[in-house]
Design a protein around this motif. Structure first.
Motif, PDB file in Angstrom:
ATOM      1  N   HIS A 185       4.035   8.017  -2.992  1.00 29.33           N
ATOM      2  CA  HIS A 185       3.059   7.675  -1.964  1.00 29.33           C
ATOM      3  C   HIS A 185       3.686   6.934  -0.785  1.00 29.33           C
ATOM      4  O   HIS A 185       3.024   6.726   0.230  1.00 29.33           O
ATOM      5  CB  HIS A 185       1.928   6.847  -2.572  1.00 29.33           C
ATOM      6  N   GLN A 190      -1.287  -1.379  -3.666  1.00 31.35           N
ATOM      7  CA  GLN A 190      -0.582  -0.758  -4.777  1.00 31.35           C
ATOM      8  C   GLN A 190      -1.537   0.044  -5.659  1.00 31.35           C
ATOM      9  O   GLN A 190      -2.714  -0.296  -5.794  1.00 31.35           O
ATOM     10  CB  GLN A 190       0.140  -1.825  -5.596  1.00 31.35           C
ATOM     11  N   PRO A 191      -1.027   1.126  -6.287  1.00 30.73           N
ATOM     12  CA  PRO A 191      -1.898   1.969  -7.119  1.00 30.73           C
ATOM     13  C   PRO A 191      -2.618   1.204  -8.214  1.00 30.73           C
ATOM     14  O   PRO A 191      -3.768   1.508  -8.538  1.00 30.73           O
ATOM     15  CB  PRO A 191      -0.921   2.997  -7.707  1.00 30.73           C
ATOM     16  N   TYR A 227      -7.748  -0.992 -11.034  1.00 28.82           N
ATOM     17  CA  TYR A 227      -7.506  -2.361 -11.484  1.00 28.82           C
ATOM     18  C   TYR A 227      -7.836  -2.589 -12.954  1.00 28.82           C
ATOM     19  O   TYR A 227      -7.030  -3.138 -13.704  1.00 28.82           O
ATOM     20  CB  TYR A 227      -8.312  -3.326 -10.615  1.00 28.82           C
ATOM     21  N   GLN A 241       2.378 -10.140  -3.750  1.00 30.52           N
ATOM     22  CA  GLN A 241       3.425  -9.156  -4.002  1.00 30.52           C
ATOM     23  C   GLN A 241       3.075  -8.198  -5.129  1.00 30.52           C
ATOM     24  O   GLN A 241       3.649  -7.109  -5.223  1.00 30.52           O
ATOM     25  CB  GLN A 241       4.766  -9.844  -4.302  1.00 30.52           C
ATOM     26  N   GLN A 242       2.146  -8.586  -6.020  1.00 32.67           N
ATOM     27  CA  GLN A 242       1.699  -7.662  -7.062  1.00 32.67           C
ATOM     28  C   GLN A 242       0.526  -6.795  -6.612  1.00 32.67           C
ATOM     29  O   GLN A 242       0.175  -5.825  -7.285  1.00 32.67           O
ATOM     30  CB  GLN A 242       1.280  -8.427  -8.318  1.00 32.67           C
ATOM     31  N   VAL A 296       0.032  -5.816  -3.049  1.00 30.19           N
ATOM     32  CA  VAL A 296       0.312  -5.071  -1.823  1.00 30.19           C
ATOM     33  C   VAL A 296       1.812  -4.804  -1.726  1.00 30.19           C
ATOM     34  O   VAL A 296       2.627  -5.691  -2.001  1.00 30.19           O
ATOM     35  CB  VAL A 296      -0.156  -5.864  -0.579  1.00 30.19           C
ATOM     36  N   THR A 297       2.172  -3.578  -1.362  1.00 25.26           N
ATOM     37  CA  THR A 297       3.561  -3.263  -1.029  1.00 25.26           C
ATOM     38  C   THR A 297       3.770  -3.532   0.451  1.00 25.26           C
ATOM     39  O   THR A 297       3.032  -3.015   1.291  1.00 25.26           O
ATOM     40  CB  THR A 297       3.880  -1.792  -1.337  1.00 25.26           C
ATOM     41  N   PHE A 302      -4.399   5.658   0.787  1.00 28.71           N
ATOM     42  CA  PHE A 302      -4.260   4.306   0.255  1.00 28.71           C
ATOM     43  C   PHE A 302      -4.648   3.298   1.334  1.00 28.71           C
ATOM     44  O   PHE A 302      -4.188   3.409   2.481  1.00 28.71           O
ATOM     45  CB  PHE A 302      -2.814   4.052  -0.172  1.00 28.71           C
ATOM     46  N   HIS A 324      -4.326   0.535   3.825  1.00 34.12           N
ATOM     47  CA  HIS A 324      -3.087   0.033   4.412  1.00 34.12           C
ATOM     48  C   HIS A 324      -3.400  -0.700   5.711  1.00 34.12           C
ATOM     49  O   HIS A 324      -4.503  -0.609   6.249  1.00 34.12           O
ATOM     50  CB  HIS A 324      -2.106   1.182   4.682  1.00 34.12           C
TER      51      HIS A 324
END
Length: 483
Positions: free
Chosen positions: A166, A297-298, A303, A316-317, A319-320, A336, A338
């Protein structure tokens, strides 16, 4: 596949969209229906129906204790320490009871078929234990013990043939001279803030409260024609060769200074792939904070499937964050959520975040080489008919874009090679419901991404195309859109 699988992705046009050039080296196929239906073909060209492994088959190969969930769990205690009473379907409570065999299963001890009755009851109990021990979304193909047992019994396991991607990052995308020339045009026009000229008034301050704040312009009107054409050609060539997309949207150029931001949003109507090409100088020594592309993030989008009650999560866990160093092309799945992290610091456009951005559009099948599309159309349509039947059963359970490139021998018309160019397929939440329904029907739903990969490969490699007098190979790029 009903209306959910398309050979040509019909996408909503952008407001003010201008025509863009497709690469002249690619020959598009003649117009074809937008809906494609599917069947599984083996490499020999024979139809291969989709097979589901029954629940009994899985139970039969599970190691001891797996089918019933292993040892019985300890009794659940109430706050007072006692065992809570069981609850009937009517909501009334009653004390614990031992379940005996059904009345019709009780046999006369004198009869000879006592053991058969006992075996039937035992099998029924094992079946119920399997259903009770496994969640509806349990995937036996990822259970190591089950996989090993299936292999021992030579039960085929479909494997994914390519990984979902992705986010794609390409550093040094443009020739260095072209990247510096584009940046040089921008720097020269902002070099002296007291000098006025027409190019300084091409910018739009775009502010949508709580969503977008940035300064933007159209790249085509900002850069000299020859330089812009080289930029466009580079993006078109990449889209064709790597993404199976034969066009791009108009290219925006935006700069971000103090306070500029893009909050989370989705761009799925604009095209199957979005791109950001950075012209930001000295990223590591930049005079601002923020400015990274943020992509959810996927695991966040799914979730509760990945929820761990004893583990906390931070940014950081969730969002990339993709940095934007000079001449980096970032391609990502615009479905996604963004955005762009808010910029804090400089107010000088030359020291802010500067990017070119847009979307790759119009995924379409096309040939390169001596094979004429009109000559290949009949073989292609006939060969793909089985694929649509095979994928009919998973309509609505997967979404995304799968783009494949096949090499066709000019001497005998066979498919001599297959390459996966892009894969953004994801299983949608309906898959959980379908998996639960499959268990109730005594089936186990296959891994859907693996199923699609294998069906597409088997069907495409089984097609025989017309030969060409020169014997030269041709290349077909073929996109499949799941909506």
């Amino acid at each position: 596949m009903g209306s959910n699988v398309h050979m040509l992705g019909q996408k909503t046009s952008l407001v003010g969209r201008q025509p863009v050039r497709s690469l002249p080296t690619a020959n598009p196929l003649p117009a074809a229906p937008t809906c494609i239906r599917a069947v599984a073909c083996s490499a020999s060209g024979k139809r291969r129906p989709v097979e589901y492994v029954s629940r009994q088959d899985i139970v039969g190969v599970l190691p001891e204790g797996k089918a019933s969930g292993g040892p019985a769990p300890p009794p659940q205690h109430s706050r007072s320490g006692g065992v809570p009473p069981s609850v009937t379907s009517a909501g009334a409570t009653r004390g614990p009871q031992t379940r005996g065999p059904p009345a019709e299963a009780v046999a006369d001890p004198a009869e000879d078929d006592d053991e058969e009755v006992g075996e039937e009851v035992g099998e029924e109990g094992e079946e119920e234990g399997f259903g009770a021990a496994r969640a509806p979304d349990w995937d036996p193909w990822t259970d190591p013990e089950v996989v090993e047992a299936l292999k021992e019994q030579e039960i085929p396991i479909l494997e994914e043939l390519t990984s979902a991607t992705h986010i794609i990052v390409n550093d040094g995308f443009l020739p260095e001279a072209d990247a510096r020339a584009l940046r040089g045009v921008f720097d020269r026009r902002f070099a002296d803030p007291r000098v006025t000229h027409p190019e300084r008034f091409l910018w739009d301050y775009w502010h949508v409260p709580d969503q977008y704040t940035l300064v933007r312009t159209q790249a085509q009107v900002y850069f000299p024609e020859e330089l812009y054409n080289r930029l466009e050609d580079a993006l078109l060539s990449y889209g064709e060769s790597q993404l199976g997309c034969r066009a791009i949207s108009p290219i925006w150029m935006s700069y971000y200074v103090d306070g500029c931001v893009q909050e989370l949003h989705c761009d799925n109507p604009h095209g199957p792939f979005a791109f950001v090409l950075s012209l930001t100088k000295d990223w590591e020594q930049r005079e601002f904070s923020g400015g990274e592309t943020m992509i959810l993030q996927p695991g966040v989008l799914n979730y509760w499937r990945n929820y761990e009650p004893r583990k906390g999560l931070e940014l950081q866990q969730l969002v990339t964050r993709v940095p934007a160093p000079f001449n980096r092309l970032t391609v990502f799945d615009p479905r996604f959520p963004h955005g762009v992290r808010q910029v804090h610091g400089t107010r000088d456009p030359r020291k802010g975040r500067l990017v070119l951005h847009g979307w790759f559009t119009e995924p379409a099948p096309f040939f390169q080489g001596p094979l004429e599309p009109a000559d290949a159309e009949e073989a292609l349509n006939g060969g793909l008919a089985p694929l649509w039947d095979a994928l009919e059963g998973i309509s609505g359970l997967v979404t995304g874009t799968l783009i494949v490139r096949v090499r066709i021998s000019g001497r005998d018309g066979s498919v001599s090679g297959l390459e996966w160019l892009a894969d953004t397929l994801v299983e949608v939440p309906n898959h959980d419901r379908a998996a639960a329904e499959a268990l109730l029907e005594g089936r186990v739903l296959p891994r859907l991404r693996a199923l699609v990969h294998n069906e597409v490969r088997d069907c495409l490699t089984a097609i025989t195309f017309p030969t060409v007098p020169s014997g030269e190979d041709s290349v077909l790029t073929y996109p499949i859109i799941f909506e």
